[in-house]
Write a protein that holds these residues in place. Structure first.
Motif, short mmCIF file in Angstrom:
data_model
loop_
_atom_site.label_atom_id
_atom_site.label_comp_id
_atom_site.label_asym_id
_atom_site.label_seq_id
_atom_site.Cartn_x
_atom_site.Cartn_y
_atom_site.Cartn_z
N HIS A 137 0.85 -1.18 0.00
CA HIS A 137 0.00 0.00 0.00
C HIS A 137 0.89 1.24 0.00
O HIS A 137 2.08 1.17 0.31
N ILE A 138 0.30 2.36 -0.34
CA ILE A 138 1.11 3.58 -0.46
C ILE A 138 1.29 4.22 0.91
O ILE A 138 0.52 3.99 1.84
N SER A 139 2.31 5.05 1.02
CA SER A 139 2.53 5.82 2.24
C SER A 139 1.67 7.08 2.18
O SER A 139 1.62 7.77 1.16
N ILE A 140 0.99 7.35 3.28
CA ILE A 140 0.12 8.53 3.32
C ILE A 140 0.92 9.70 3.87
O ILE A 140 1.65 9.57 4.85
N LYS A 141 0.78 10.84 3.24
CA LYS A 141 1.45 12.05 3.72
C LYS A 141 0.75 12.51 5.01
O LYS A 141 -0.46 12.74 5.01
N LEU A 142 1.52 12.63 6.07
CA LEU A 142 0.95 12.93 7.38
C LEU A 142 1.51 14.22 7.96
O LEU A 142 2.70 14.51 7.78
N PRO A 143 0.69 14.97 8.69
CA PRO A 143 1.19 16.18 9.36
C PRO A 143 2.05 15.83 10.56
O PRO A 143 2.02 14.71 11.07
N GLU A 144 2.83 16.78 11.05
CA GLU A 144 3.70 16.56 12.21
C GLU A 144 2.90 16.52 13.51
O GLU A 144 3.27 15.82 14.45
N ASN A 145 1.83 17.30 13.58
CA ASN A 145 1.02 17.34 14.80
C ASN A 145 0.58 15.93 15.18
O ASN A 145 -0.05 15.22 14.38
N PRO A 146 0.89 15.47 16.41
CA PRO A 146 0.60 14.07 16.77
C PRO A 146 -0.88 13.71 16.75
O PRO A 146 -1.24 12.58 16.44
N VAL A 147 -1.73 14.66 17.10
CA VAL A 147 -3.17 14.38 17.11
C VAL A 147 -3.65 14.12 15.68
O VAL A 147 -4.29 13.10 15.39
N GLU A 148 -3.35 15.05 14.77
CA GLU A 148 -3.77 14.89 13.38
C GLU A 148 -3.08 13.70 12.73
O GLU A 148 -3.67 12.97 11.92
N ARG A 149 -1.83 13.48 13.09
CA ARG A 149 -1.06 12.38 12.51
C ARG A 149 -1.73 11.04 12.83
O ARG A 149 -1.99 10.24 11.92
N LEU A 150 -2.02 10.80 14.10
CA LEU A 150 -2.69 9.56 14.48
C LEU A 150 -4.12 9.50 13.95
O LEU A 150 -4.60 8.45 13.55
N GLY A 151 -4.79 10.65 13.95
CA GLY A 151 -6.17 10.70 13.47
C GLY A 151 -6.30 10.31 12.01
O GLY A 151 -7.21 9.56 11.63
N ILE A 152 -5.39 10.81 11.17
CA ILE A 152 -5.43 10.48 9.74
C ILE A 152 -4.93 9.07 9.49
O ILE A 152 -5.54 8.30 8.74
N LEU A 153 -3.84 8.70 10.13
CA LEU A 153 -3.25 7.39 9.89
C LEU A 153 -4.18 6.26 10.30
O LEU A 153 -4.31 5.24 9.60
N HIS A 154 -4.87 6.41 11.44
CA HIS A 154 -5.72 5.34 11.97
C HIS A 154 -7.21 5.64 11.85
O HIS A 154 -8.04 4.83 12.30
N SER A 155 -7.55 6.81 11.30
CA SER A 155 -8.94 7.16 11.01
C SER A 155 -9.80 7.30 12.26
O SER A 155 -10.75 6.54 12.48
N PHE A 156 -9.46 8.30 13.05
CA PHE A 156 -10.25 8.68 14.22
C PHE A 156 -10.41 10.20 14.22
O PHE A 156 -9.53 10.91 13.74
N PRO A 157 -11.49 10.71 14.79
CA PRO A 157 -11.61 12.16 14.95
C PRO A 157 -10.58 12.67 15.95
O PRO A 157 -10.19 11.96 16.88
N ASP A 158 -10.15 13.91 15.76
CA ASP A 158 -9.08 14.47 16.60
C ASP A 158 -9.43 14.43 18.08
O ASP A 158 -8.56 14.21 18.93
N TRP A 159 -10.69 14.67 18.44
CA TRP A 159 -11.05 14.77 19.86
C TRP A 159 -10.85 13.45 20.59
O TRP A 159 -10.44 13.44 21.76
N ILE A 160 -11.10 12.32 19.90
CA ILE A 160 -10.87 11.01 20.54
C ILE A 160 -9.38 10.76 20.70
O ILE A 160 -8.92 10.28 21.74
N VAL A 161 -8.60 11.09 19.67
CA VAL A 161 -7.14 10.92 19.76
C VAL A 161 -6.59 11.77 20.90
O VAL A 161 -5.76 11.30 21.70
#
Length: 451
Positions: A137-161
Protein backbone atom coordinates in the motif's frame (compact mmCIF):
# COMPACT_ATOMS: atom_id res chain seq x y z
CA UNK A 1 -26.52 -5.15 -9.82
CA UNK A 2 -26.56 -7.83 -7.12
CA UNK A 3 -22.76 -7.98 -6.92
CA UNK A 4 -21.19 -7.80 -3.47
CA UNK A 5 -19.62 -4.40 -4.22
CA UNK A 6 -22.93 -2.98 -5.43
CA UNK A 7 -24.62 -4.13 -2.22
CA UNK A 8 -21.80 -2.58 -0.18
CA UNK A 9 -22.33 0.71 -2.02
CA UNK A 10 -26.06 0.63 -1.29
CA UNK A 11 -25.32 0.18 2.41
CA UNK A 12 -22.75 3.01 2.39
CA UNK A 13 -25.28 5.31 0.68
CA UNK A 14 -27.75 4.59 3.49
CA UNK A 15 -25.06 5.25 6.13
CA UNK A 16 -24.33 8.65 4.59
CA UNK A 17 -28.08 9.35 4.76
CA UNK A 18 -28.06 8.73 8.51
CA UNK A 19 -28.54 4.96 8.95
CA UNK A 20 -26.43 3.06 11.45
CA UNK A 21 -23.85 0.93 9.66
CA UNK A 22 -25.04 -2.37 11.14
CA UNK A 23 -28.67 -1.56 10.35
CA UNK A 24 -27.84 -0.55 6.76
CA UNK A 25 -25.78 -3.69 6.24
CA UNK A 26 -28.44 -5.97 7.69
CA UNK A 27 -31.09 -4.37 5.49
CA UNK A 28 -29.01 -5.00 2.37
CA UNK A 29 -28.12 -8.59 3.21
CA UNK A 30 -31.76 -9.46 3.92
CA UNK A 31 -32.85 -8.33 0.45
CA UNK A 32 -30.43 -10.36 -1.67
CA UNK A 33 -29.29 -13.98 -1.81
CA UNK A 34 -25.50 -14.05 -1.70
CA UNK A 35 -23.06 -16.90 -1.04
CA UNK A 36 -21.35 -16.81 2.37
CA UNK A 37 -18.06 -15.57 0.89
CA UNK A 38 -19.82 -12.65 -0.81
CA UNK A 39 -21.75 -11.81 2.37
CA UNK A 40 -18.46 -11.67 4.27
CA UNK A 41 -16.98 -9.44 1.56
CA UNK A 42 -19.95 -7.03 1.73
CA UNK A 43 -19.59 -6.88 5.51
CA UNK A 44 -15.85 -6.24 5.35
CA UNK A 45 -16.20 -3.55 2.66
CA UNK A 46 -18.98 -1.68 4.47
CA UNK A 47 -17.46 -1.74 7.95
CA UNK A 48 -13.95 -1.16 6.64
CA UNK A 49 -14.91 1.78 4.44
CA UNK A 50 -16.87 3.44 7.26
CA UNK A 51 -14.18 2.77 9.86
CA UNK A 52 -11.32 4.00 7.66
CA UNK A 53 -13.05 6.91 5.95
CA UNK A 54 -10.71 9.62 7.27
CA UNK A 55 -7.68 7.71 6.03
CA UNK A 56 -9.34 7.04 2.68
CA UNK A 57 -10.24 10.72 2.29
CA UNK A 58 -6.60 11.60 2.98
CA UNK A 59 -5.52 9.24 0.18
CA UNK A 60 -8.03 10.82 -2.20
CA UNK A 61 -6.73 14.28 -1.30
CA UNK A 62 -3.18 13.06 -1.91
CA UNK A 63 -3.96 11.59 -5.35
CA UNK A 64 -6.63 13.92 -6.79
CA UNK A 65 -6.68 17.60 -7.61
CA UNK A 66 -10.30 17.82 -6.45
CA UNK A 67 -10.50 17.25 -2.68
CA UNK A 68 -12.67 14.50 -1.21
CA UNK A 69 -15.18 16.87 0.42
CA UNK A 70 -15.84 18.50 -2.96
CA UNK A 71 -17.04 15.25 -4.55
CA UNK A 72 -20.59 13.86 -4.57
CA UNK A 73 -21.07 11.54 -1.57
CA UNK A 74 -21.91 8.53 -3.72
CA UNK A 75 -18.80 9.01 -5.88
CA UNK A 76 -16.69 9.35 -2.75
CA UNK A 77 -18.18 6.11 -1.43
CA UNK A 78 -17.24 4.38 -4.70
CA UNK A 79 -13.66 5.66 -4.32
CA UNK A 80 -13.64 4.53 -0.67
CA UNK A 81 -14.60 1.01 -1.74
CA UNK A 82 -11.84 0.85 -4.34
CA UNK A 83 -9.15 2.38 -2.16
CA UNK A 84 -10.11 0.29 0.85
CA UNK A 85 -9.48 -2.85 -1.17
CA UNK A 86 -6.14 -1.54 -2.42
CA UNK A 87 -4.90 -0.20 0.92
CA UNK A 88 -6.27 -2.73 3.40
CA UNK A 89 -7.40 -5.90 1.54
CA UNK A 90 -4.29 -7.49 0.15
CA UNK A 91 -6.04 -10.75 -0.79
CA UNK A 92 -7.91 -8.87 -3.53
CA UNK A 93 -5.75 -8.40 -6.67
CA UNK A 94 -5.25 -4.69 -7.51
CA UNK A 95 -6.58 -5.25 -11.04
CA UNK A 96 -9.82 -6.67 -9.65
CA UNK A 97 -10.20 -3.79 -7.19
CA UNK A 98 -9.65 -1.21 -9.97
CA UNK A 99 -11.85 -2.82 -12.62
CA UNK A 100 -14.82 -3.52 -10.31
CA UNK A 101 -14.70 0.01 -8.91
CA UNK A 102 -14.68 1.58 -12.38
CA UNK A 103 -17.65 -0.59 -13.33
CA UNK A 104 -19.38 0.47 -10.11
CA UNK A 105 -19.01 4.11 -11.16
CA UNK A 106 -20.53 3.36 -14.58
CA UNK A 107 -23.43 1.40 -13.06
CA UNK A 108 -24.35 4.20 -10.65
CA UNK A 109 -24.60 7.24 -12.90
CA UNK A 110 -20.93 8.27 -13.08
CA UNK A 111 -20.00 7.05 -16.57
CA UNK A 112 -18.61 10.50 -17.34
CA UNK A 113 -16.30 10.26 -14.32
CA UNK A 114 -15.26 6.62 -14.78
CA UNK A 115 -12.03 7.82 -16.37
CA UNK A 116 -11.29 9.90 -13.27
CA UNK A 117 -11.96 6.87 -11.02
CA UNK A 118 -9.79 4.65 -13.20
CA UNK A 119 -6.96 7.19 -13.27
CA UNK A 120 -6.95 7.78 -9.53
CA UNK A 121 -6.91 4.08 -8.67
CA UNK A 122 -4.22 3.27 -11.23
CA UNK A 123 -2.12 6.14 -9.88
CA UNK A 124 -2.42 4.48 -6.48
CA UNK A 125 -1.27 1.13 -7.92
CA UNK A 126 1.73 2.76 -9.66
CA UNK A 127 2.80 4.48 -6.45
CA UNK A 128 2.46 1.20 -4.57
CA UNK A 129 4.66 -0.56 -7.11
CA UNK A 130 7.32 2.15 -6.78
CA UNK A 131 7.22 1.98 -2.98
CA UNK A 132 7.41 -1.76 -2.54
CA UNK A 133 5.85 -4.05 -5.10
CA UNK A 134 2.33 -4.65 -6.38
CA UNK A 135 0.98 -5.77 -2.99
CA UNK A 136 2.35 -2.76 -1.11
CA UNK A 137 0.00 0.00 0.00
CA UNK A 138 1.11 3.58 -0.46
CA UNK A 139 2.53 5.82 2.24
CA UNK A 140 0.12 8.53 3.32
CA UNK A 141 1.45 12.05 3.72
CA UNK A 142 0.95 12.93 7.38
CA UNK A 143 1.19 16.18 9.36
CA UNK A 144 3.70 16.56 12.21
CA UNK A 145 1.02 17.34 14.80
CA UNK A 146 0.60 14.07 16.77
CA UNK A 147 -3.17 14.38 17.11
CA UNK A 148 -3.77 14.89 13.38
CA UNK A 149 -1.06 12.38 12.51
CA UNK A 150 -2.69 9.56 14.48
CA UNK A 151 -6.17 10.70 13.47
CA UNK A 152 -5.43 10.48 9.74
CA UNK A 153 -3.25 7.39 9.89
CA UNK A 154 -5.72 5.34 11.97
CA UNK A 155 -8.94 7.16 11.01
CA UNK A 156 -10.25 8.68 14.22
CA UNK A 157 -11.61 12.16 14.95
CA UNK A 158 -9.08 14.47 16.60
CA UNK A 159 -11.05 14.77 19.86
CA UNK A 160 -10.87 11.01 20.54
CA UNK A 161 -7.14 10.92 19.76
CA UNK A 162 -6.55 13.90 22.09
CA UNK A 163 -8.56 12.20 24.85
CA UNK A 164 -6.51 9.02 24.61
CA UNK A 165 -3.17 10.82 24.29
CA UNK A 166 -3.91 12.62 27.54
CA UNK A 167 -4.65 9.30 29.30
CA UNK A 168 -2.21 6.88 27.71
CA UNK A 169 0.56 8.78 25.88
CA UNK A 170 1.56 8.44 22.22
CA UNK A 171 2.78 4.82 22.07
CA UNK A 172 -0.22 3.33 23.87
CA UNK A 173 -2.67 5.53 21.96
CA UNK A 174 -1.26 4.23 18.70
CA UNK A 175 -1.60 0.65 19.96
CA UNK A 176 -5.18 1.37 21.01
CA UNK A 177 -6.04 2.89 17.61
CA UNK A 178 -4.57 -0.12 15.82
CA UNK A 179 -6.53 -2.50 18.07
CA UNK A 180 -9.79 -0.65 17.43
CA UNK A 181 -9.36 -1.11 13.66
CA UNK A 182 -9.22 -4.90 13.91
CA UNK A 183 -12.12 -7.10 12.89
CA UNK A 184 -13.81 -7.95 16.22
CA UNK A 185 -13.65 -11.44 17.67
CA UNK A 186 -16.66 -13.47 18.81
CA UNK A 187 -16.66 -14.66 22.42
CA UNK A 188 -19.11 -17.18 23.85
CA UNK A 189 -20.23 -17.48 27.46
CA UNK A 190 -21.06 -21.09 28.24
CA UNK A 191 -24.29 -21.57 30.20
CA UNK A 192 -23.02 -23.62 33.14
CA UNK A 193 -26.59 -24.72 33.93
CA UNK A 194 -26.98 -26.43 30.55
CA UNK A 195 -23.52 -27.40 29.33
CA UNK A 196 -19.76 -27.17 29.91
CA UNK A 197 -16.78 -25.64 28.13
CA UNK A 198 -15.59 -29.11 27.20
CA UNK A 199 -18.93 -30.06 25.62
CA UNK A 200 -19.16 -26.81 23.63
CA UNK A 201 -15.51 -27.03 22.53
CA UNK A 202 -16.00 -30.57 21.27
CA UNK A 203 -19.19 -29.68 19.39
CA UNK A 204 -17.51 -26.70 17.72
CA UNK A 205 -14.40 -28.68 16.79
CA UNK A 206 -16.56 -31.40 15.25
CA UNK A 207 -17.80 -28.72 12.85
CA UNK A 208 -14.26 -27.53 12.12
CA UNK A 209 -14.50 -24.37 14.24
CA UNK A 210 -11.44 -23.58 16.35
CA UNK A 211 -11.77 -21.88 19.73
CA UNK A 212 -9.69 -21.12 22.81
CA UNK A 213 -10.21 -20.56 26.53
CA UNK A 214 -9.92 -17.00 27.88
CA UNK A 215 -7.74 -16.39 30.96
CA UNK A 216 -9.57 -15.57 34.23
CA UNK A 217 -12.95 -16.52 32.78
CA UNK A 218 -13.81 -20.16 33.44
CA UNK A 219 -16.85 -20.27 31.15
CA UNK A 220 -15.63 -18.17 28.21
CA UNK A 221 -14.55 -19.34 24.75
CA UNK A 222 -13.21 -17.25 21.86
CA UNK A 223 -13.86 -18.39 18.29
CA UNK A 224 -10.67 -18.44 16.21
CA UNK A 225 -12.09 -19.35 12.81
CA UNK A 226 -15.00 -18.26 10.63
CA UNK A 227 -18.22 -19.51 12.15
CA UNK A 228 -20.99 -18.59 9.71
CA UNK A 229 -24.40 -17.65 11.12
CA UNK A 230 -24.37 -17.74 14.93
CA UNK A 231 -27.77 -19.45 15.08
CA UNK A 232 -26.40 -22.38 13.09
CA UNK A 233 -23.63 -23.18 15.58
CA UNK A 234 -24.02 -26.33 17.68
CA UNK A 235 -25.67 -25.75 21.04
CA UNK A 236 -27.43 -22.50 20.13
CA UNK A 237 -30.98 -23.85 20.16
CA UNK A 238 -30.21 -25.97 23.22
CA UNK A 239 -29.17 -22.89 25.23
CA UNK A 240 -25.63 -24.14 25.82
CA UNK A 241 -24.12 -20.69 25.37
CA UNK A 242 -24.69 -17.06 24.42
CA UNK A 243 -22.52 -14.50 22.63
CA UNK A 244 -20.93 -12.06 25.08
CA UNK A 245 -17.56 -10.34 24.93
CA UNK A 246 -15.18 -11.49 27.63
CA UNK A 247 -14.85 -8.06 29.25
CA UNK A 248 -18.64 -7.81 29.55
CA UNK A 249 -18.57 -11.15 31.35
CA UNK A 250 -16.30 -9.65 34.01
CA UNK A 251 -19.07 -7.29 35.14
CA UNK A 252 -21.27 -10.02 36.59
CA UNK A 253 -18.30 -11.54 38.43
CA UNK A 254 -17.72 -8.16 40.07
CA UNK A 255 -21.40 -8.04 41.07
CA UNK A 256 -20.94 -11.54 42.57
CA UNK A 257 -24.67 -12.45 42.91
CA UNK A 258 -25.61 -15.24 45.32
CA UNK A 259 -28.46 -17.79 45.17
CA UNK A 260 -31.70 -16.53 46.72
CA UNK A 261 -30.85 -12.81 46.49
CA UNK A 262 -32.92 -9.99 44.99
CA UNK A 263 -30.99 -8.44 42.08
CA UNK A 264 -31.95 -5.47 39.91
CA UNK A 265 -30.41 -4.98 36.49
CA UNK A 266 -31.35 -1.34 35.95
CA UNK A 267 -30.41 -0.99 32.25
CA UNK A 268 -30.79 -4.60 31.24
CA UNK A 269 -31.53 -4.88 27.50
CA UNK A 270 -30.52 -6.79 25.47
CA UNK A 271 -29.80 -8.98 28.47
CA UNK A 272 -26.33 -10.49 28.22
CA UNK A 273 -25.43 -9.53 31.77
CA UNK A 274 -28.91 -10.32 33.10
CA UNK A 275 -28.74 -13.91 31.92
CA UNK A 276 -25.19 -14.23 33.23
CA UNK A 277 -26.36 -13.10 36.68
CA UNK A 278 -29.05 -15.80 36.60
CA UNK A 279 -26.50 -18.45 35.67
CA UNK A 280 -24.11 -17.36 38.45
CA UNK A 281 -27.00 -17.61 40.96
CA UNK A 282 -27.91 -21.11 39.81
CA UNK A 283 -31.19 -19.56 38.56
CA UNK A 284 -32.27 -19.29 42.21
CA UNK A 285 -33.46 -15.88 43.38
CA UNK A 286 -35.28 -12.87 41.99
CA UNK A 287 -33.83 -10.82 39.15
CA UNK A 288 -35.62 -7.72 37.90
CA UNK A 289 -34.53 -6.73 34.40
CA UNK A 290 -35.44 -3.08 33.77
CA UNK A 291 -35.19 -1.07 30.58
CA UNK A 292 -37.18 1.76 29.05
CA UNK A 293 -37.17 0.23 25.54
CA UNK A 294 -39.73 -2.54 25.18
CA UNK A 295 -38.40 -3.69 21.79
CA UNK A 296 -34.94 -4.33 23.26
CA UNK A 297 -36.45 -6.19 26.21
CA UNK A 298 -38.01 -8.64 23.74
CA UNK A 299 -34.48 -9.74 22.82
CA UNK A 300 -33.84 -10.36 26.52
CA UNK A 301 -37.00 -12.46 26.76
CA UNK A 302 -35.94 -14.55 23.77
CA UNK A 303 -32.52 -15.21 25.29
CA UNK A 304 -34.05 -16.03 28.67
CA UNK A 305 -36.28 -18.64 27.06
CA UNK A 306 -33.47 -20.10 24.92
CA UNK A 307 -31.17 -20.42 27.94
CA UNK A 308 -34.06 -21.91 29.96
CA UNK A 309 -33.81 -19.41 32.84
CA UNK A 310 -36.73 -18.93 35.27
CA UNK A 311 -35.55 -16.30 37.78
CA UNK A 312 -35.73 -13.23 35.49
CA UNK A 313 -38.70 -10.86 35.56
CA UNK A 314 -39.16 -8.01 33.09
CA UNK A 315 -39.88 -4.41 34.09
CA UNK A 316 -40.39 -1.83 31.34
CA UNK A 317 -39.55 1.71 32.45
CA UNK A 318 -36.88 4.35 32.89
CA UNK A 319 -34.82 3.46 35.96
CA UNK A 320 -34.55 7.16 36.86
CA UNK A 321 -38.27 7.10 37.64
CA UNK A 322 -38.95 3.63 39.06
CA UNK A 323 -40.02 3.75 42.70
CA UNK A 324 -41.00 0.15 43.53
CA UNK A 325 -37.51 -1.12 44.32
CA UNK A 326 -36.06 -0.43 47.76
CA UNK A 327 -34.41 -3.47 49.34
CA UNK A 328 -32.32 -5.14 46.68
CA UNK A 329 -29.25 -7.11 47.71
CA UNK A 330 -27.40 -5.98 44.60
CA UNK A 331 -27.97 -3.62 41.69
CA UNK A 332 -26.23 -3.67 38.33
CA UNK A 333 -26.15 -0.32 36.55
CA UNK A 334 -24.62 -0.86 33.12
CA UNK A 335 -25.33 2.64 31.84
CA UNK A 336 -25.85 3.92 28.30
CA UNK A 337 -22.48 5.34 27.24
CA UNK A 338 -20.43 6.59 24.29
CA UNK A 339 -19.03 3.10 23.62
CA UNK A 340 -15.45 4.30 23.10
CA UNK A 341 -14.24 0.91 24.33
CA UNK A 342 -16.10 -0.95 21.56
CA UNK A 343 -15.39 1.17 18.48
CA UNK A 344 -14.13 -1.90 16.59
CA UNK A 345 -17.62 -3.42 16.89
CA UNK A 346 -19.50 -0.28 15.82
CA UNK A 347 -17.83 1.05 12.69
CA UNK A 348 -19.61 4.41 12.64
CA UNK A 349 -19.60 5.17 16.40
CA UNK A 350 -16.34 7.12 16.20
CA UNK A 351 -18.02 9.54 13.78
CA UNK A 352 -21.36 9.73 15.62
CA UNK A 353 -20.12 10.53 19.12
CA UNK A 354 -18.97 14.07 19.97
CA UNK A 355 -17.73 15.84 23.10
CA UNK A 356 -21.23 17.27 23.40
CA UNK A 357 -22.91 13.84 23.28
CA UNK A 358 -20.46 12.58 25.93
CA UNK A 359 -21.43 15.51 28.16
CA UNK A 360 -25.11 14.68 27.77
CA UNK A 361 -24.44 11.02 28.53
CA UNK A 362 -22.50 11.81 31.70
CA UNK A 363 -25.49 13.80 33.02
CA UNK A 364 -27.79 10.83 32.28
CA UNK A 365 -25.33 8.47 33.99
CA UNK A 366 -25.20 10.60 37.13
CA UNK A 367 -29.01 10.75 37.28
CA UNK A 368 -29.27 6.98 36.89
CA UNK A 369 -26.66 6.34 39.58
CA UNK A 370 -28.26 8.70 42.09
CA UNK A 371 -31.69 7.12 41.73
CA UNK A 372 -30.78 3.43 41.41
CA UNK A 373 -28.60 3.72 44.52
CA UNK A 374 -31.90 4.08 46.44
CA UNK A 375 -32.82 0.54 45.32
CA UNK A 376 -30.06 -0.97 47.50
CA UNK A 377 -30.55 -2.07 51.11
CA UNK A 378 -27.99 -1.34 53.84
CA UNK A 379 -24.79 -3.35 53.33
CA UNK A 380 -25.91 -4.10 49.77
CA UNK A 381 -23.86 -3.19 46.72
CA UNK A 382 -24.20 -1.53 43.34
CA UNK A 383 -21.93 -2.20 40.36
CA UNK A 384 -21.58 0.69 37.91
CA UNK A 385 -20.18 -0.22 34.49
CA UNK A 386 -19.58 1.25 31.05
CA UNK A 387 -17.97 0.13 27.79
CA UNK A 388 -16.25 3.46 27.25
CA UNK A 389 -12.75 4.85 27.76
CA UNK A 390 -13.81 8.39 28.66
CA UNK A 391 -13.02 9.63 32.20
CA UNK A 392 -16.07 11.93 32.23
CA UNK A 393 -18.34 8.87 32.02
CA UNK A 394 -16.24 6.70 34.31
CA UNK A 395 -14.11 8.14 37.11
CA UNK A 396 -15.87 11.51 36.86
CA UNK A 397 -19.34 10.05 37.50
CA UNK A 398 -18.12 7.93 40.44
CA UNK A 399 -16.21 10.77 42.10
CA UNK A 400 -19.23 13.06 41.78
CA UNK A 401 -21.52 10.41 43.28
CA UNK A 402 -19.25 9.63 46.23
CA UNK A 403 -18.87 13.34 46.97
CA UNK A 404 -22.65 13.73 47.34
CA UNK A 405 -23.27 10.29 48.91
CA UNK A 406 -21.09 9.82 52.02
CA UNK A 407 -22.83 6.56 52.96
CA UNK A 408 -21.25 4.79 49.97
CA UNK A 409 -17.70 3.53 49.44
CA UNK A 410 -15.72 1.73 46.74
CA UNK A 411 -15.22 -1.97 47.42
CA UNK A 412 -12.27 -3.49 45.51
CA UNK A 413 -12.70 -7.01 44.12
CA UNK A 414 -11.81 -9.90 46.42
CA UNK A 415 -8.29 -11.29 46.14
CA UNK A 416 -9.63 -14.54 44.64
CA UNK A 417 -11.87 -12.77 42.10
CA UNK A 418 -11.22 -13.50 38.39
CA UNK A 419 -11.05 -9.75 37.77
CA UNK A 420 -8.53 -8.81 40.44
CA UNK A 421 -5.76 -8.35 37.87
CA UNK A 422 -7.71 -5.55 36.13
CA UNK A 423 -8.12 -3.58 39.38
CA UNK A 424 -6.54 -0.15 39.86
CA UNK A 425 -5.17 1.46 43.03
CA UNK A 426 -8.44 3.40 43.36
CA UNK A 427 -10.40 0.14 43.52
CA UNK A 428 -12.20 0.36 40.20
CA UNK A 429 -11.66 -1.94 37.22
CA UNK A 430 -10.31 -0.75 33.86
CA UNK A 431 -10.05 -3.16 30.95
CA UNK A 432 -7.81 -1.71 28.23
CA UNK A 433 -8.19 -3.33 24.79
CA UNK A 434 -4.56 -2.96 23.70
CA UNK A 435 -3.35 -4.53 26.96
CA UNK A 436 -6.00 -7.16 27.69
CA UNK A 437 -7.21 -8.03 24.16
CA UNK A 438 -10.88 -7.52 24.89
CA UNK A 439 -13.42 -4.68 24.72
CA UNK A 440 -12.63 -1.59 26.77
CA UNK A 441 -14.64 -1.49 30.01
CA UNK A 442 -14.85 0.44 33.26
CA UNK A 443 -16.58 -0.99 36.33
CA UNK A 444 -16.65 -0.36 40.05
CA UNK A 445 -18.40 -1.99 43.00
CA UNK A 446 -19.96 0.44 45.50
CA UNK A 447 -21.00 -0.73 48.97
CA UNK A 448 -23.78 0.99 50.95
CA UNK A 449 -22.84 1.61 54.58
CA UNK A 450 -25.50 1.03 57.26
CA UNK A 451 -27.45 4.23 57.93
Amino acid sequence: MTSSRQQALIALRDVHQGAYADVALDRVLRKVELPDNDRRLVTELVYGSVRRQRTLDAIIDQLATKKSHQQPLLLRSILHLGLYQLQFQKRIPPSAAVNTTVQLAKDNGFSGLSGFVNGLLRKYVRLGEVEGGESSHISIKLPENPVERLGILHSFPDWIVSLWLEQFGFAQTEQLCEWMNQTPTIDLRVNRLRSSCEEVETALQNQGILCERIPNLPYALRLLSKSGAIKNLPGFNEGWWTVQDSSAQLVSYLLNPQPGEVIIDACAAPGGKTTHIAELMGDEGEIWACDRTASRLRKLQQNTQRLNLKSIQICTGDSRNLAQFQNADRVLLDVPCSGLGTLHRHADARWRQTPQSVGELSILQEELLLHTSTFVKDNGCLVYSTCTLHPAENEGVIKSFLKSSPNWKIEPPATNSPIREYSTDEGWIKVLPHKHNMDGFFMVCLRKKPS
